[in-house]
Design a protein around this motif. Structure first.
Motif, mmCIF file in Angstrom:
data_model
loop_
_atom_site.group_PDB
_atom_site.id
_atom_site.type_symbol
_atom_site.label_atom_id
_atom_site.label_comp_id
_atom_site.label_asym_id
_atom_site.label_seq_id
_atom_site.Cartn_x
_atom_site.Cartn_y
_atom_site.Cartn_z
ATOM 1 N N LEU A 90 0.834 -1.196 0.000
ATOM 2 C CA LEU A 90 0.000 0.000 0.000
ATOM 3 C C LEU A 90 0.872 1.251 0.000
ATOM 4 O O LEU A 90 0.579 2.221 -0.704
ATOM 5 C CB LEU A 90 -0.927 -0.012 1.215
ATOM 6 C CG LEU A 90 -1.957 -1.146 1.200
ATOM 7 C CD1 LEU A 90 -2.878 -1.045 2.382
ATOM 8 C CD2 LEU A 90 -2.750 -1.147 -0.090
ATOM 9 N N PHE A 91 1.948 1.225 0.765
ATOM 10 C CA PHE A 91 2.830 2.393 0.766
ATOM 11 C C PHE A 91 3.429 2.621 -0.616
ATOM 12 O O PHE A 91 3.496 3.755 -1.105
ATOM 13 C CB PHE A 91 3.956 2.222 1.790
ATOM 14 C CG PHE A 91 4.964 3.328 1.737
ATOM 15 C CD1 PHE A 91 4.686 4.553 2.322
ATOM 16 C CD2 PHE A 91 6.164 3.188 1.054
ATOM 17 C CE1 PHE A 91 5.584 5.595 2.252
ATOM 18 C CE2 PHE A 91 7.069 4.226 0.977
ATOM 19 C CZ PHE A 91 6.771 5.426 1.577
ATOM 20 N N VAL A 92 3.870 1.521 -1.236
ATOM 21 C CA VAL A 92 4.460 1.657 -2.576
ATOM 22 C C VAL A 92 3.423 2.220 -3.546
ATOM 23 O O VAL A 92 3.721 3.103 -4.356
ATOM 24 C CB VAL A 92 5.001 0.299 -3.065
ATOM 25 C CG1 VAL A 92 5.403 0.366 -4.521
ATOM 26 C CG2 VAL A 92 6.188 -0.122 -2.221
ATOM 27 N N ALA A 93 2.176 1.732 -3.441
ATOM 28 C CA ALA A 93 1.114 2.247 -4.314
ATOM 29 C C ALA A 93 0.944 3.743 -4.094
ATOM 30 O O ALA A 93 0.836 4.523 -5.046
ATOM 31 C CB ALA A 93 -0.193 1.518 -4.041
ATOM 32 N N PHE A 94 0.953 4.146 -2.830
ATOM 33 C CA PHE A 94 0.810 5.566 -2.511
ATOM 34 C C PHE A 94 1.964 6.366 -3.112
ATOM 35 O O PHE A 94 1.751 7.400 -3.765
ATOM 36 C CB PHE A 94 0.779 5.736 -0.983
ATOM 37 C CG PHE A 94 0.529 7.140 -0.548
ATOM 38 C CD1 PHE A 94 -0.756 7.632 -0.433
ATOM 39 C CD2 PHE A 94 1.594 7.986 -0.253
ATOM 40 C CE1 PHE A 94 -0.983 8.926 -0.030
ATOM 41 C CE2 PHE A 94 1.374 9.291 0.144
ATOM 42 C CZ PHE A 94 0.077 9.763 0.255
ATOM 43 N N ALA A 95 3.169 5.860 -2.921
ATOM 44 C CA ALA A 95 4.351 6.583 -3.421
ATOM 45 C C ALA A 95 4.310 6.696 -4.940
ATOM 46 O O ALA A 95 4.642 7.740 -5.508
ATOM 47 C CB ALA A 95 5.627 5.875 -2.974
ATOM 48 N N LEU A 121 -7.541 -1.876 -3.304
ATOM 49 C CA LEU A 121 -6.797 -1.130 -2.288
ATOM 50 C C LEU A 121 -5.602 -0.409 -2.908
ATOM 51 O O LEU A 121 -5.332 0.756 -2.607
ATOM 52 C CB LEU A 121 -6.328 -2.081 -1.185
ATOM 53 C CG LEU A 121 -7.438 -2.510 -0.226
ATOM 54 C CD1 LEU A 121 -6.941 -3.548 0.763
ATOM 55 C CD2 LEU A 121 -7.960 -1.291 0.527
ATOM 56 N N VAL A 122 -4.903 -1.131 -3.788
ATOM 57 C CA VAL A 122 -3.731 -0.520 -4.424
ATOM 58 C C VAL A 122 -4.147 0.716 -5.217
ATOM 59 O O VAL A 122 -3.519 1.775 -5.123
ATOM 60 C CB VAL A 122 -3.034 -1.548 -5.332
ATOM 61 C CG1 VAL A 122 -2.113 -0.868 -6.319
ATOM 62 C CG2 VAL A 122 -2.258 -2.539 -4.488
ATOM 63 N N LEU A 123 -5.242 0.586 -5.973
ATOM 64 C CA LEU A 123 -5.668 1.735 -6.777
ATOM 65 C C LEU A 123 -6.148 2.882 -5.889
ATOM 66 O O LEU A 123 -5.879 4.055 -6.185
ATOM 67 C CB LEU A 123 -6.772 1.319 -7.745
ATOM 68 C CG LEU A 123 -6.259 0.592 -8.978
ATOM 69 C CD1 LEU A 123 -7.376 0.313 -9.938
ATOM 70 C CD2 LEU A 123 -5.171 1.400 -9.668
ATOM 71 N N VAL A 162 -6.917 6.314 -16.897
ATOM 72 C CA VAL A 162 -7.766 6.252 -15.701
ATOM 73 C C VAL A 162 -9.013 5.427 -15.992
ATOM 74 O O VAL A 162 -9.392 4.535 -15.221
ATOM 75 C CB VAL A 162 -8.157 7.672 -15.239
ATOM 76 C CG1 VAL A 162 -9.149 7.592 -14.096
ATOM 77 C CG2 VAL A 162 -6.920 8.437 -14.814
ATOM 78 N N ILE A 163 -9.631 5.718 -17.153
ATOM 79 C CA ILE A 163 -10.854 4.986 -17.495
ATOM 80 C C ILE A 163 -10.559 3.499 -17.630
ATOM 81 O O ILE A 163 -11.280 2.649 -17.092
ATOM 82 C CB ILE A 163 -11.471 5.555 -18.797
ATOM 83 C CG1 ILE A 163 -11.976 6.968 -18.526
ATOM 84 C CG2 ILE A 163 -12.597 4.667 -19.298
ATOM 85 C CD1 ILE A 163 -12.442 7.698 -19.743
ATOM 86 N N VAL A 164 -9.443 3.176 -18.305
ATOM 87 C CA VAL A 164 -9.094 1.766 -18.480
ATOM 88 C C VAL A 164 -8.922 1.091 -17.120
ATOM 89 O O VAL A 164 -9.449 0.000 -16.866
ATOM 90 C CB VAL A 164 -7.800 1.641 -19.314
ATOM 91 C CG1 VAL A 164 -7.245 0.232 -19.225
ATOM 92 C CG2 VAL A 164 -8.060 2.005 -20.758
ATOM 93 N N LEU A 165 -8.203 1.760 -16.210
ATOM 94 C CA LEU A 165 -7.960 1.169 -14.894
ATOM 95 C C LEU A 165 -9.263 0.948 -14.140
ATOM 96 O O LEU A 165 -9.489 -0.115 -13.564
ATOM 97 C CB LEU A 165 -7.033 2.075 -14.073
ATOM 98 C CG LEU A 165 -5.553 1.997 -14.420
ATOM 99 C CD1 LEU A 165 -4.757 2.989 -13.609
ATOM 100 C CD2 LEU A 165 -5.041 0.585 -14.190
#
Lengths: 251, 777
Positions: free
Chosen positions: B98-103, B402-404, B119-122
């Motif tokens: 989660l920290f890496v995702a935030f960074a 959560l990652v997104l 963004v739309i694709v994700l």
């Protein structure tokens, strides 16, 4: 001021018998010059005559091997802290501008005051904007050098050198890499600077500028000063045959 | 003066109108024309390439959907990701992720902009990951399993399978079981070869026998056709005739075993008591036997044919299972002591039971073990969706979400900082967050013990002390500063004083004096306020560790994990990130050292670089495993992983140094001159002027090196570490998943590609925009 043979106690730059060799080849042969505060000295001469090398010796971008260079009372030698102190007092403008392409115009100007003089960011930026106003391009502050025209870049380079509040400015052919349309804007800045009382050493091929602004003109040939004098003397009644030949070819 | 009548002097007065470009010069049509069919040669190449791509992709997709067995991935996903990492420490990895995702989100917003399309694709992908599994479950029917019932041995070629009257299976309470005869398969041998689904050995043998018969028939027909066409040399005819004589068409399978001709007695028994729960006598016209399971656990399917033939039962709700063995009391892994507990997992949905396997007369009833009940035949798309896609999505969708979310939080956070304060602040935070990743990663994955915290505290005190001497040097101008100085000095010196370590005392006093001397040489010192702030900050950080260690049992905050259990993607990424983060400073120093004017330094750096570049990575790895312990036996206690890590780091540094040197050479000498002329000292010139430009110039090479380092880490499998490639080998070595190498390799290939491509993409973006813009004068 005209007669360089007279020793003047107040000279800000004193060069005595400066010699330099590139390998076996001697580029500077016993060059002796004194420059007074607020004096504007223009150095002209054919290419390869050692004029660029000479002014680069003054802030130790080139190392002279014999003779003596004293700037603002400090002797240029191997003492690193002396060299650093001298460089802080001398600004230099290059033919190829040498702006830092990865920094914005503002960062180019504030880098040295912040890192060398330890000014606060606010102080450095205020000073930088003041200088950009002075050279006429305050609106370019946040652009990168690559986005500017040659003339604008050279004016930024002048502002960058001035930001350190130097006592002496060295110009190494500042207009040689510029389009003819842009030369004037740079020369105007230099004229304004000369009128404000800055001590300047200018290597240039702009004879109009030399005639208008210089207090003294030095003519270099084959690593030595062949002839020097006021612009009036130099352009109207130069004596040495080499000077005459040079002038006849460019005027 | 020349006049306008002179033909060579002219004013151009007509102004041509601005026109739109020709239709074929712009748009997709122009692109196709210019890129696919500019000449007849290109046209041929286009068609050939299209044909090749089409063939490869269709056969690949066919295999992925119809043939491949993805249970190996869904079942071993944890191993592929983190190896055998301790389950009780898994939360640390989640936190780290989660920290890496935030960074990453933060850095994206700081240095670049995300396109709306991405963004739309994700978001669509994320939504699909949540929506698809329930939709698939609702739309597709349950997969079924085939079991043969027979009164005789079933023979195909050289394999003989005796009848198995009973088979055990597991099920959850409330599930529906349905059993009927597979009429469709019993029509003919051709129909029998179309069998698909989980099937036991006997029913698969029936299918194989039918296939064998059809293949033999086809071969005979082919030879006869060929002989009739008379196209061969006498010798070839002879060979073909001989082959023809050797071929014998096996008897028709459906008829031989009288499939579907007899009734089957089917019973479902409770696994523990062996009481019948449901029974029926099935024939081809009877309705299916259905039963709702009363409880979770074991059941037995009892199937007997009345006559001398065989029958194929089509069931739904009875699926293959996998057996795991645990030490009693352990939650995740097989240990060495204590009793054994067997756990049974249903492959289709992870339903797990530890109920005792049913026995009859003391022997285990044969169960629907995956090895004997593989999926056979060509899988229909609906089974692919239900068996593989939905479970896989169910396993990863929450993590993705959560990652997104954290990534988006980082993105918004950076924009908030930029707008409220200044972009400069956001940039600083972004760089710090990136720097923190390798350190945090190491601390989280490995853990921190109490000694480590105290050692760290002492070191921070030491740094504080040196910084103090440097900033204040001889000018002690405030009492509290003097106090801090004494505390720091004490912290560093007292242990050595107590131990009477004269050398260490001299050394540290020497360092302090040196710092003080250097500090006194500073002409314009940093403002006392800034220096004080830094001092307080370092002290707080330094005190934090020991205080934590005092008040909590530090060994329990982040206990050290067993490095031998690190594996999978986790180990690969750890090796890569530590390798990159560590080799950057070393590589840059080596590059600067090689250009140094001091002959000793430059010779050392050159020799090091050339030596390391002259040996393969594998040698370095073996050296770190075998040779280093010989040099100093205490080094053998350093875990394998760390020795491999250091080996990779120093190996990579040599290559990096050469790349950086290339960059340094590309910086024009005028840059250094201009910087010097401004009064910057040598270190400042390097730090602010040449190095940033040099690194920017070699971004493609550096990123290429990161990518190859990422892939080269797979070599550590050779020294016994289970990185992604290594774990793949151990996964396919499990008996349950034997023969599934292709699936495993395809999966890790996709992971390797995803990461490598992302790195390459980031590198391209770095070159084009943001801080990496090529801003040439």
């Amino acid at each position: 001021m005209v007669n360089a043979n007279i020793q003047n106690e107040e000279a800000i730059i004193v060069c005595k018998n400066v010699c330099k060799w590139f390998g076996e080849f001697q580029v500077l042969r016993d060059v002796s010059v004194e420059v007074q505060p607020q004096e504007v000295v223009v150095i002209i001469g054919p290419s390869g005559s050692g004029k660029s090398t000479f002014i680069r010796c003054i802030n130790r971008l080139e190392e002279h091997q014999e003779g003596q260079i004293v700037v603002d009372g400090m002797e240029m030698g191997h003492d690193v802290s002396n060299i650093a102190a001298i460089r802080r007092e001398i600004g230099m403008v290059f033919q190829q501008f040498n702006l830092f392409p990865h920094l914005t115009v503002l960062q180019n100007i504030t880098l040295a005051p912040m890192r060398v003089r330890h000014w606060s960011r606010e102080k450095a930026e205020t000073k930088a904007m003041e200088l950009l106003n002075r050279v006429g391009i305050p609106e370019q502050a946040n652009k990168y050098p690559g986005q500017l025209s040659g003339g604008q870049q050279q004016r930024v380079a002048i502002a960058r050198a001035l930001a350190m509040e130097p006592k002496i400015m060295l110009f190494d052919e500042p207009t040689s890499a510029l389009d003819p349309e842009m030369i004037k804007e740079v020369l105007d800045v230099m004229k304004e600077l000369a009128q404000s009382g800055m001590t300047m050493l200018v290597v240039t091929h702009e004879m109009g500028f030399a005639r208008e602004v210089a207090d003294r003109v030095l003519f270099f040939d084959q690593g030595r000063i062949v002839e020097q004098g006021t612009p009036d003397y130099f352009f109207e009644s130069a004596q040495h045959p080499r000077t005459k030949l040079f002038l006849s070819q460019i005027l | 003066m020349a006049t306008i009548s002179d033909p060579s002097n002219r004013v151009n007065t007509d102004e041509p109108q601005v026109k739109a470009p020709p239709r074929l010069a712009v748009g997709p049509l122009a692109w196709i024309r210019n890129n696919l069919f500019p000449s007849w040669m290109d046209t041929i190449l286009t068609f050939v390439a299209a044909a090749v791509i089409f063939t490869v992709i269709t056969s690949m997709v066919q295999w992925v959907i119809g043939g491949a067995n993805w249970f190996i991935i869904t079942f071993n996903l944890r191993q592929y990701m983190i190896g055998r990492y301790e389950p009780q420490a898994e939360w640390r990895l989640q936190l780290l992720l989660l920290f890496v995702a935030f960074a990453i989100g933060f850095n994206l917003a700081t240095w670049a902009r995300i396109s709306r399309f991405l963004v739309i694709v994700l978001v669509v992908l994320l939504a699909l990951a949540f929506i698809l599994p329930p939709v698939i479950m609702a739309v597709t029917s349950q997969p079924h399993a085939n079991f043969a019932a027979s009164g005789v041995d079933i023979v195909s070629g050289s394999t003989t399978e005796p009848p198995q009257p009973q088979v055990g299976f597991i099920g959850a309470a409330g599930e529906k079981i349905s059993i009927q005869l597979a009429h469709d398969l019993a029509v003919s041998d051709e129909a029998l070869t179309g069998l698909y689904s989980f099937s036991d050995i006997s029913s698969n043998l029936l299918r194989a026998a039918a296939e064998n018969r059809l293949a033999t028939q086809a071969r005979i027909a082919e030879i006869e056709r060929a002989l009739a066409a008379d196209l061969f040399t006498p010798r070839q005819r002879e060979e073909l005739t001989a082959e023809l004589e050797g071929l014998e068409v096996p008897p028709p399978v459906v008829e031989t075993y009288a499939i579907d001709q007899q009734t089957v007695d089917v019973q479902i028994l409770d696994g523990a008591t062996l009481e019948p729960l449901a029974s029926a006598q099935l024939d081809s016209s009877s309705p299916p036997l259905e039963l709702t399971l009363p409880a979770s656990g074991w059941y037995v399917l009892d199937k007997r044919v009345t006559g001398d033939g065989a029958a194929i039962l089509e069931t739904s709700g009875i699926y293959p299972i996998l057996v795991r063995e645990f030490a009693a009391g352990d939650t995740g892994e097989s240990g060495s002591s204590g009793g054994r507990v067997l756990e049974y997992v249903r492959m289709t949905d992870d339903f797990t039971t530890r109920a005792i396997r049913p026995t009859i007369d003391g022997d285990n009833v044969p169960a629907t073990i995956i090895i004997d009940n593989q999926y056979r035949g060509t899988r229909p798309f609906s089974d692919y969706l239900r068996l593989f896609l939905a479970p896989m999505l169910n396993k990863i969708n929450l993590a993705l979400l959560l990652v997104l979310i954290l990534g988006a939080a980082g993105y918004v956070g950076s924009q908030f900082l930029s707008r409220t304060f200044a972009p400069r602040i956001a940039q600083r935070v972004a760089i710090w967050s990136l720097t923190a990743i390798p350190i945090l990663m190491f601390a989280m994955v490995y853990g921190i013990d109490g000694d480590g915290i105290i050692a760290l505290g002492v070191w921070i005190f030491t740094i504080t002390w040196i910084a103090f001497m440097y900033f204040y040097g001889m000018k002690l101008n405030s009492y509290w500063a003097a106090l801090l100085f004494l505390v720091a000095l004490g912290f560093r010196l007292v242990p050595h004083l107590v131990a009477g370590n004269l050398f260490a005392i001299m050394f540290w006093i020497g360092i302090g004096t040196l710092a003080a001397w250097l500090g006194s040489k500073r002409r314009d010192s940093t403002s006392p306020r800034t220096a004080s702030l830094w001092l307080i900050l370092t002290f707080l950080i330094a005190l934090g560790g020991p205080i934590l260690a005092l008040f909590f049992d530090a060994t329990n905050i982040l206990p050290l994990t067993d490095t031998r259990r690190w594996g999978g993607l986790l180990l690969t990424l750890l090796l890569t990130i530590v390798g990159i983060a560590g080799s950057f400073p070393i590589g840059i120093l080596l590059a600067l050292g090689r250009r140094s004017s001091l002959p000793v330094v430059s010779t050392f750096c050159t020799v090091y670089i050339e030596f390391v570049r002259g040996v393969p990575l594998i040698t370095v790895l073996f050296m770190s495993q075998l040779l280093v312990p010989l040099l100093n036996p205490t080094l053998a206690e350093v875990p394998n992983v760390f020795r491999a890590m250091i080996g990779i780091l120093f190996f990579s540094a040599a290559y990096l140094a050469e790349n950086v040197r290339g960059g340094l050479q590309s910086v024009p000498p005028g840059q250094e001159e201009a910087a010097k002329a401004l009064g910057l000292n040598a270190a400042q010139v390097t730090l602010y002027i040449t190095l940033p430009q040099a690194l920017r110039a070699v971004i493609p090479a550096l990123m290429g090196q990161c990518v190859s380092l990422f892939k080269d880490t797979s070599l550590v499998a050779i020294v016994g570490l289970l990185d992604l490639a290594g774990i793949s080998e151990t996964v396919v070595a499990q008996t349950e998943f034997i023969g599934l190498r292709r699936e495993s390799f395809l999966f890790i290939a996709i992971i390797y590609f995803a990461f490598s491509y992302t790195m390459a993409y980031v590198s391209r973006r770095l070159e084009e925009t943001g801080s990496g813009a090529a801003r040439r004068i």
